[in-house]
Design an enzyme around this catalytic site. Structure first.
Site, PDB file in Angstrom:
ATOM      1  N   SER A 135       0.863  -1.180   0.000  1.00  0.00           N
ATOM      2  CA  SER A 135       0.000   0.000   0.000  1.00  0.00           C
ATOM      3  C   SER A 135       0.902   1.233   0.000  1.00  0.00           C
ATOM      4  O   SER A 135       1.759   1.373   0.869  1.00  0.00           O
ATOM      5  CB  SER A 135      -0.874  -0.052   1.256  1.00  0.00           C
ATOM      6  OG  SER A 135      -1.619   1.129   1.373  1.00  0.00           O
ATOM      7  N   LYS A 161      -1.053  -0.878  -4.417  1.00  0.00           N
ATOM      8  CA  LYS A 161      -2.285  -0.144  -4.063  1.00  0.00           C
ATOM      9  C   LYS A 161      -1.899   1.313  -3.830  1.00  0.00           C
ATOM     10  O   LYS A 161      -1.011   1.604  -3.025  1.00  0.00           O
ATOM     11  CB  LYS A 161      -2.889  -0.767  -2.806  1.00  0.00           C
ATOM     12  CG  LYS A 161      -3.881   0.087  -2.044  1.00  0.00           C
ATOM     13  CD  LYS A 161      -4.613  -0.764  -1.007  1.00  0.00           C
ATOM     14  CE  LYS A 161      -4.803  -0.059   0.311  1.00  0.00           C
ATOM     15  NZ  LYS A 161      -5.559  -0.855   1.295  1.00  0.00           N
ATOM     16  N   LYS A 163      -3.005   4.944  -2.493  1.00  0.00           N
ATOM     17  CA  LYS A 163      -3.965   5.714  -1.708  1.00  0.00           C
ATOM     18  C   LYS A 163      -4.383   6.921  -2.531  1.00  0.00           C
ATOM     19  O   LYS A 163      -3.545   7.525  -3.223  1.00  0.00           O
ATOM     20  CB  LYS A 163      -3.305   6.184  -0.407  1.00  0.00           C
ATOM     21  CG  LYS A 163      -3.033   5.043   0.554  1.00  0.00           C
ATOM     22  CD  LYS A 163      -4.325   4.530   1.116  1.00  0.00           C
ATOM     23  CE  LYS A 163      -4.106   3.517   2.229  1.00  0.00           C
ATOM     24  NZ  LYS A 163      -5.375   3.036   2.784  1.00  0.00           N
ATOM     25  N   ASP A 188      -7.242   3.058  -3.174  1.00  0.00           N
ATOM     26  CA  ASP A 188      -7.983   3.063  -1.902  1.00  0.00           C
ATOM     27  C   ASP A 188      -8.236   4.510  -1.487  1.00  0.00           C
ATOM     28  O   ASP A 188      -7.292   5.278  -1.287  1.00  0.00           O
ATOM     29  CB  ASP A 188      -7.152   2.352  -0.827  1.00  0.00           C
ATOM     30  CG  ASP A 188      -7.885   2.248   0.508  1.00  0.00           C
ATOM     31  OD1 ASP A 188      -9.066   2.645   0.583  1.00  0.00           O
ATOM     32  OD2 ASP A 188      -7.266   1.775   1.485  1.00  0.00           O
ATOM     33  N   GLU A 213     -11.158   0.777  -3.710  1.00  0.00           N
ATOM     34  CA  GLU A 213     -11.522   0.416  -2.339  1.00  0.00           C
ATOM     35  C   GLU A 213     -12.195   1.595  -1.625  1.00  0.00           C
ATOM     36  O   GLU A 213     -11.683   2.721  -1.647  1.00  0.00           O
ATOM     37  CB  GLU A 213     -10.236   0.001  -1.604  1.00  0.00           C
ATOM     38  CG  GLU A 213     -10.471  -0.631  -0.249  1.00  0.00           C
ATOM     39  CD  GLU A 213      -9.149  -1.053   0.409  1.00  0.00           C
ATOM     40  OE1 GLU A 213      -8.092  -1.043  -0.254  1.00  0.00           O
ATOM     41  OE2 GLU A 213      -9.190  -1.365   1.611  1.00  0.00           O
ATOM     42  N   ASP A 238     -14.289  -1.776   2.504  1.00  0.00           N
ATOM     43  CA  ASP A 238     -13.374  -2.086   3.608  1.00  0.00           C
ATOM     44  C   ASP A 238     -14.070  -1.640   4.900  1.00  0.00           C
ATOM     45  O   ASP A 238     -14.688  -2.453   5.610  1.00  0.00           O
ATOM     46  CB  ASP A 238     -12.032  -1.362   3.370  1.00  0.00           C
ATOM     47  CG  ASP A 238     -11.088  -1.366   4.572  1.00  0.00           C
ATOM     48  OD1 ASP A 238     -11.324  -2.117   5.524  1.00  0.00           O
ATOM     49  OD2 ASP A 238     -10.101  -0.610   4.555  1.00  0.00           O
ATOM     50  N   LYS A 262     -10.194  -7.519   7.189  1.00  0.00           N
ATOM     51  CA  LYS A 262      -9.164  -7.161   8.175  1.00  0.00           C
ATOM     52  C   LYS A 262      -9.625  -7.713   9.508  1.00  0.00           C
ATOM     53  O   LYS A 262     -10.682  -7.293  10.016  1.00  0.00           O
ATOM     54  CB  LYS A 262      -9.063  -5.650   8.315  1.00  0.00           C
ATOM     55  CG  LYS A 262      -8.335  -4.943   7.211  1.00  0.00           C
ATOM     56  CD  LYS A 262      -8.322  -3.453   7.487  1.00  0.00           C
ATOM     57  CE  LYS A 262      -7.634  -2.706   6.376  1.00  0.00           C
ATOM     58  NZ  LYS A 262      -8.043  -1.299   6.328  1.00  0.00           N
ATOM     59  N   GLY A 290      -4.464  -4.723   5.713  1.00  0.00           N
ATOM     60  CA  GLY A 290      -3.422  -4.571   6.733  1.00  0.00           C
ATOM     61  C   GLY A 290      -3.578  -3.242   7.434  1.00  0.00           C
ATOM     62  O   GLY A 290      -4.232  -2.333   6.916  1.00  0.00           O
TER      63      GLY A 290
HETATM   64  O1  NPG Z   1       0.256  -2.557   4.647  1.00  0.00           O
HETATM   65  O2  NPG Z   1      -0.384  -2.852   6.682  1.00  0.00           O
HETATM   66  C1  NPG Z   1      -0.427  -2.252   5.613  1.00  0.00           C
HETATM   67  C2  NPG Z   1      -1.331  -1.041   5.511  1.00  0.00           C
HETATM   68  C3  NPG Z   1      -2.262  -1.107   4.368  1.00  0.00           C
HETATM   69  O3  NPG Z   1      -3.176   0.859   3.446  1.00  0.00           O
HETATM   70  C4  NPG Z   1      -3.190   0.074   4.359  1.00  0.00           C
HETATM   71  N1  NPG Z   1      -3.982   0.178   5.387  1.00  0.00           N
HETATM   72  O4  NPG Z   1      -7.062   1.808   4.873  1.00  0.00           O
HETATM   73  O5  NPG Z   1      -6.380  -0.158   4.427  1.00  0.00           O
HETATM   74  C5  NPG Z   1      -6.198   0.944   4.928  1.00  0.00           C
HETATM   75  C6  NPG Z   1      -4.878   1.276   5.574  1.00  0.00           C
HETATM   76  C7  NPG Z   1      -4.936   1.560   7.026  1.00  0.00           C
HETATM   77  C8  NPG Z   1      -3.800   1.946   7.652  1.00  0.00           C
HETATM   78  C9  NPG Z   1      -6.048   1.429   7.765  1.00  0.00           C
HETATM   79  C10 NPG Z   1      -3.786   2.200   8.990  1.00  0.00           C
HETATM   80  C11 NPG Z   1      -6.045   1.673   9.122  1.00  0.00           C
HETATM   81  C12 NPG Z   1      -4.915   2.062   9.712  1.00  0.00           C
END
Ligand code: NPG
Length: 369
Positions: A135, A161, A163, A188, A213, A238, A262, A290
């Site tokens: 990500s 991915k 953001k 996302d 997403e 999500d 998740k 994640g």
């Molecule tokens: O690689 O662990 C990872 C993070 C992936 O982008 C990611 N997580 O919105 O999915 C999400 C985001 C996130 C990060 C969500 C921190 C919540 C807290």
């Protein structure tokens, strides 16, 4: 074997670089690790995926510490440690899935260690390694994005991915697609758009994305139906998906054709597996999200991602994506994959010296003492 004590560790771990999303920027991971200690002296570990502020969802680290001490731990008094009983004991308490997931995972880990069974085998893993995606946060410039993506592609990640948020969408995604015509790519938005933006989201259709997403607020179910109708790219919820029922509704209503699972967001690995099983029944692909996990949370997520319905690469990146030093032996990417741990429970242990060097507070809560 009964649960005697919950030891709640709060850690501050610097990130290798700040991680910016549409809901904020994280530079130091404020992470809570729950250690469950049984009457037989078995220790189990569970990670809480809250951030220090309620930006992703309404939970945050202080709220998790409070609810663990004042509500979850008392609810476990006199309760058997088997995973279904422990989950059932917490079900009457509403909300707080990340806090529940941390506590239930610590109990599950201890229970599995006592039975010498791995989490992967308990959940029904069918793979020994999982495909990993990465990500990519919102950087300061397009040049910085290209540099970040180049480094992750060079590291071997199998899916990127990006953001996005209003003002950071079509241009960066087009730039990365032009640079990498064949790489599996998805975006996302973390709820940053509104129904008025659906025509803009539909412009992503030319870019051959795996999915978009959570473009709209988590409560906007009909908005996601409209987005799904307007976009050829699959919409994947999500934040909206908290239970088997919400996953079922998302798919049947046509709000989301793919589901991000998740464990923290849905209240633990039993719930995550139940959502997976239901999506498999409905024929909807799932992937493992994640939340900047340390090696402890990552180990458990990788075991989950080895279930058969996880047909898309997850946000299960290597330790060095986020941390210069992880609190476990690092997870290292090999050919774009991570190995599923095979040892008892989550299959990894914290490195005591590293963990204590990052610890800012410890709370001990007697449960059945
Ligand atoms: O690689 O662990 C990872 C993070 C992936 O982008 C990611 N997580 O919105 O999915 C999400 C985001 C996130 C990060 C969500 C921190 C919540 C807290």
């Amino acid at each position: 074997m009964v649960l005697e004590l919950l030891r709640v560790h709060r850690l501050a771990i610097p990130l290798v670089r700040p991680f910016r999303t549409s809901f904020g920027t994280e530079s130091v991971r404020d992470v809570i690790i729950v250690e469950a200690i049984t009457s037989d002296g078995v220790h189990g570990w569970g990670e809480c995926s809250t951030m220090s502020w309620p930006g992703y969802s309404s939970e945050y680290s202080e709220s998790a510490l409070h609810v663990i001490r004042h509500h979850l731990a008392p609810a476990l008094a006199g309760v058997s440690m088997d995973p279904d009983s422990a989950q059932a004991a917490l079900t009457p308490l509403r909300g707080h899935p990340m806090a529940k997931s941390a506590v239930l995972t610590a109990l599950l880990d201890a229970w599995l260690r006592a039975r010498d069974q791995s989490l992967g085998s308990f959940l029904g893993a069918v793979r020994t390694e999982v495909d990993c995606g990465v990500s990519v946060g919102i950087p300061a410039s397009l040049d910085a994005l290209v540099e970040d993506v180049d480094s992750y592609v060079a590291a071997g990640y199998r899916r990127i991915k990006l953001k996005m948020e209003p003002g950071w969408d079509l241009e960066p995604v087009r730039a990365i697609r032009a640079r990498y015509p064949d790489i599996p790519l998805q975006t996302d938005a973390n709820q940053a758009y509104t129904r008025d933006d659906i025509p803009l989201l539909a412009q992503l259709d030319d870019l051959d994305l795996l999915l978009i997403e959570q473009p709209l607020p988590e409560e906007d179910w009909y908005g996601h139906v409209l987005a799904s109708r307007a976009c050829a790219t699959p919409i994947c919820m999500d934040e909206s998906i908290l239970t088997v029922e919400s996953a079922d509704s998302a798919i049947r209503l046509g709000a989301s054709s793919i589901i991000n699972i998740k464990p923290g967001r849905v209240g633990g690995y039993l719930q995550a597996k139940a959502i997976h099983d239901h999506c498999v029944e409905l024929g909807a692909p799932v992937w493992c999200g994640g939340m900047l996990e340390t090696g402890l949370g990552r180990a458990a997520n990788v075991a989950l991602a080895a279930l058969p319905g996880f047909t898309l690469p997850g946000d299960t990146s290597a330790s060095n994506r986020y941390y210069r030093e992880d609190i476990t032996e690092p997870f290292v990417l090999k050919d774009g994959r991570l190995s599923v741990p095979t040892g008892p429970g989550i299959g990894v242990d914290p490195l005591p010296d590293v963990m204590s060097g990052m610890t800012v507070a410890i709370d001990e809560i007697a449960v059945n003492a």
